[in-house]
Design a protein around this motif. Structure first.
Motif, PDB file in Angstrom:
ATOM      1  N   MET A  34      48.065   3.033  13.322  1.00 42.98           N
ATOM      2  CA  MET A  34      48.783   1.782  13.468  1.00 42.98           C
ATOM      3  C   MET A  34      48.514   1.203  14.855  1.00 42.98           C
ATOM      4  O   MET A  34      48.578   1.898  15.852  1.00 42.98           O
ATOM      5  CB  MET A  34      50.284   2.020  13.265  1.00 42.98           C
ATOM      6  CG  MET A  34      51.134   0.762  13.443  1.00 42.98           C
ATOM      7  SD  MET A  34      52.888   1.100  13.248  1.00 42.98           S
ATOM      8  CE  MET A  34      52.943   1.577  11.529  1.00 42.98           C
TER       9      MET A  34
ATOM     10  N   THR B 215      49.562  -4.406  13.711  1.00 44.31           N
ATOM     11  CA  THR B 215      50.064  -4.046  12.387  1.00 44.31           C
ATOM     12  C   THR B 215      51.414  -3.378  12.448  1.00 44.31           C
ATOM     13  O   THR B 215      51.926  -2.941  11.423  1.00 44.31           O
ATOM     14  CB  THR B 215      49.069  -3.116  11.679  1.00 44.31           C
ATOM     15  OG1 THR B 215      48.851  -1.950  12.503  1.00 44.31           O
ATOM     16  CG2 THR B 215      47.745  -3.810  11.462  1.00 44.31           C
TER      17      THR B 215
ATOM     18  N   GLU C 200      44.116  -9.932   7.972  1.00 46.46           N
ATOM     19  CA  GLU C 200      44.833 -10.494   6.829  1.00 46.46           C
ATOM     20  C   GLU C 200      46.152  -9.779   6.598  1.00 46.46           C
ATOM     21  O   GLU C 200      47.168 -10.405   6.299  1.00 46.46           O
ATOM     22  CB  GLU C 200      43.954 -10.392   5.583  1.00 46.46           C
ATOM     23  CG  GLU C 200      42.717 -11.286   5.630  1.00 46.46           C
ATOM     24  CD  GLU C 200      41.854 -11.117   4.400  1.00 46.46           C
ATOM     25  OE1 GLU C 200      42.206 -10.272   3.543  1.00 46.46           O
ATOM     26  OE2 GLU C 200      40.825 -11.816   4.303  1.00 46.46           O
ATOM     27  N   ARG C 201      46.154  -8.452   6.776  1.00 46.65           N
ATOM     28  CA  ARG C 201      47.400  -7.716   6.592  1.00 46.65           C
ATOM     29  C   ARG C 201      48.410  -8.080   7.670  1.00 46.65           C
ATOM     30  O   ARG C 201      49.607  -8.221   7.397  1.00 46.65           O
ATOM     31  CB  ARG C 201      47.123  -6.215   6.622  1.00 46.65           C
ATOM     32  CG  ARG C 201      48.345  -5.360   6.365  1.00 46.65           C
ATOM     33  CD  ARG C 201      47.977  -3.906   6.224  1.00 46.65           C
ATOM     34  NE  ARG C 201      47.341  -3.411   7.437  1.00 46.65           N
ATOM     35  CZ  ARG C 201      46.937  -2.148   7.598  1.00 46.65           C
ATOM     36  NH1 ARG C 201      47.092  -1.276   6.615  1.00 46.65           N
ATOM     37  NH2 ARG C 201      46.373  -1.773   8.714  1.00 46.65           N
ATOM     38  N   ALA C 202      47.934  -8.269   8.911  1.00 54.05           N
ATOM     39  CA  ALA C 202      48.846  -8.652   9.989  1.00 54.05           C
ATOM     40  C   ALA C 202      49.423 -10.042   9.747  1.00 54.05           C
ATOM     41  O   ALA C 202      50.615 -10.277   9.970  1.00 54.05           O
ATOM     42  CB  ALA C 202      48.118  -8.605  11.328  1.00 54.05           C
ATOM     43  N   GLU C 203      48.577 -10.981   9.267  1.00 55.20           N
ATOM     44  CA  GLU C 203      49.080 -12.318   8.979  1.00 55.20           C
ATOM     45  C   GLU C 203      50.095 -12.292   7.843  1.00 55.20           C
ATOM     46  O   GLU C 203      51.092 -13.014   7.871  1.00 55.20           O
ATOM     47  CB  GLU C 203      47.919 -13.242   8.620  1.00 55.20           C
ATOM     48  CG  GLU C 203      46.997 -13.551   9.803  1.00 55.20           C
ATOM     49  CD  GLU C 203      45.819 -14.401   9.400  1.00 55.20           C
ATOM     50  OE1 GLU C 203      45.717 -14.693   8.175  1.00 55.20           O
ATOM     51  OE2 GLU C 203      45.006 -14.763  10.268  1.00 55.20           O
ATOM     52  N   ALA C 204      49.850 -11.439   6.829  1.00 57.41           N
ATOM     53  CA  ALA C 204      50.813 -11.334   5.741  1.00 57.41           C
ATOM     54  C   ALA C 204      52.135 -10.762   6.224  1.00 57.41           C
ATOM     55  O   ALA C 204      53.216 -11.199   5.816  1.00 57.41           O
ATOM     56  CB  ALA C 204      50.234 -10.459   4.622  1.00 57.41           C
ATOM     57  N   MET C 205      52.070  -9.757   7.122  1.00 55.83           N
ATOM     58  CA  MET C 205      53.294  -9.177   7.663  1.00 55.83           C
ATOM     59  C   MET C 205      54.044 -10.178   8.517  1.00 55.83           C
ATOM     60  O   MET C 205      55.276 -10.245   8.483  1.00 55.83           O
ATOM     61  CB  MET C 205      52.959  -7.930   8.485  1.00 55.83           C
ATOM     62  CG  MET C 205      52.444  -6.763   7.664  1.00 55.83           C
ATOM     63  SD  MET C 205      51.958  -5.354   8.698  1.00 55.83           S
ATOM     64  CE  MET C 205      53.523  -4.969   9.456  1.00 55.83           C
TER      65      MET C 205
ATOM     66  N   GLU D 281      40.175  -7.246   7.335  1.00 58.99           N
ATOM     67  CA  GLU D 281      41.218  -6.685   6.476  1.00 58.99           C
ATOM     68  C   GLU D 281      42.517  -6.511   7.246  1.00 58.99           C
ATOM     69  O   GLU D 281      43.604  -6.872   6.764  1.00 58.99           O
ATOM     70  CB  GLU D 281      40.760  -5.340   5.894  1.00 58.99           C
ATOM     71  CG  GLU D 281      39.586  -5.437   4.928  1.00 58.99           C
ATOM     72  CD  GLU D 281      38.258  -5.586   5.647  1.00 58.99           C
ATOM     73  OE1 GLU D 281      38.246  -5.464   6.898  1.00 58.99           O
ATOM     74  OE2 GLU D 281      37.243  -5.832   4.970  1.00 58.99           O
ATOM     75  N   ASP D 282      42.421  -5.949   8.460  1.00 58.27           N
ATOM     76  CA  ASP D 282      43.630  -5.757   9.260  1.00 58.27           C
ATOM     77  C   ASP D 282      44.224  -7.092   9.690  1.00 58.27           C
ATOM     78  O   ASP D 282      45.446  -7.236   9.785  1.00 58.27           O
ATOM     79  CB  ASP D 282      43.320  -4.913  10.498  1.00 58.27           C
ATOM     80  CG  ASP D 282      42.967  -3.478  10.130  1.00 58.27           C
ATOM     81  OD1 ASP D 282      43.372  -3.035   9.034  1.00 58.27           O
ATOM     82  OD2 ASP D 282      42.278  -2.808  10.928  1.00 58.27           O
TER      83      ASP D 282
END
Length: 203
Positions: free
Chosen positions: A1, A5, A140-145, A137-138
């Protein structure tokens, strides 16, 4: 992490919370701490050559022949730190520049601001060169979070609610084991009674 993230602070309706969340989202996408240390390193290098120390009626000036050089080095360190914030892709150039300017400040600006600016500058240069952006990928995941903003307190509450249910399940699973362990002992002891009667009849 990574810091990008990691879970965000719980959501809130107040203005300070929204501003803090925006600042956190902005900070996670750039070498923030390296730029901050570069700015802090430029302050003592810039200040000490022009500072006057007063002891009673005696005034001591720390200005040397390298006063103009200390001014240029201090301002460039501050500019490079700010540039690393707003242009993250130039982090390597900024890191190398901060390191070189910090080493030049040792003979020019009172040992790099009496070692304070030198130490901060070397650490800042290493952090700026070592920082790398997130993978797609990370990112996009950070933006989603960041968009979803899952409250951390909800996860803690869910864990506390699931804890009593897990304890009850463990207790129920241990009770049949105890019953099964006692029943065979009773069944094994009952066949011993006829063996005693048979021994008396044979007498």
């Amino acid at each position: 992490m990574t810091s990008a993230t990691a879970p965000l602070w719980p959501e809130g309706t107040g203005l300070p919370t929204r501003l803090w969340r925006r600042f956190t989202a902005w900070r996670r996408t750039r070498p923030f701490w390296g730029g901050l240390l570069a700015i802090l390193a430029g302050l003592p290098i810039l200040y000490f050559p022009y500072a006057n120390l007063t002891l009673g009626g005696l005034t001591m000036a720390l200005a040397t022949t390298g006063g103009a050089g200390a001014l240029v080095i201090g301002l460039l360190l501050i500019v490079l730190g700010i540039t690393a914030w707003f242009q993250p892709m130039s982090r390597v150039f900024c890191g190398v520049g901060v390191t070189i300017l910090t080493l030049i400040s040792i003979p020019v600006s009172n040992f790099g601001g009496f070692l304070a600016g030198m130490i901060l500058g070397l650490i800042a240069g290493g952090m700026l060169c070592a920082w790398v952006p997130l993978s797609p990928e990370d990112a996009e995941r950070a933006e989603a979070m960041i968009a979803a903003g899952p409250p951390v307190m909800n996860h803690w509450a869910a864990d506390t609610e699931q804890a009593p249910a897990a304890e009850a399940a463990v207790e129920q699973s241990t009770e049949p084991v105890a019953e099964q362990s006692t029943e065979p002992a009773v069944e094994q002891s009952s066949p011993q009674a006829p063996s005693a009667e048979q021994a008396g009849g044979t007498k």
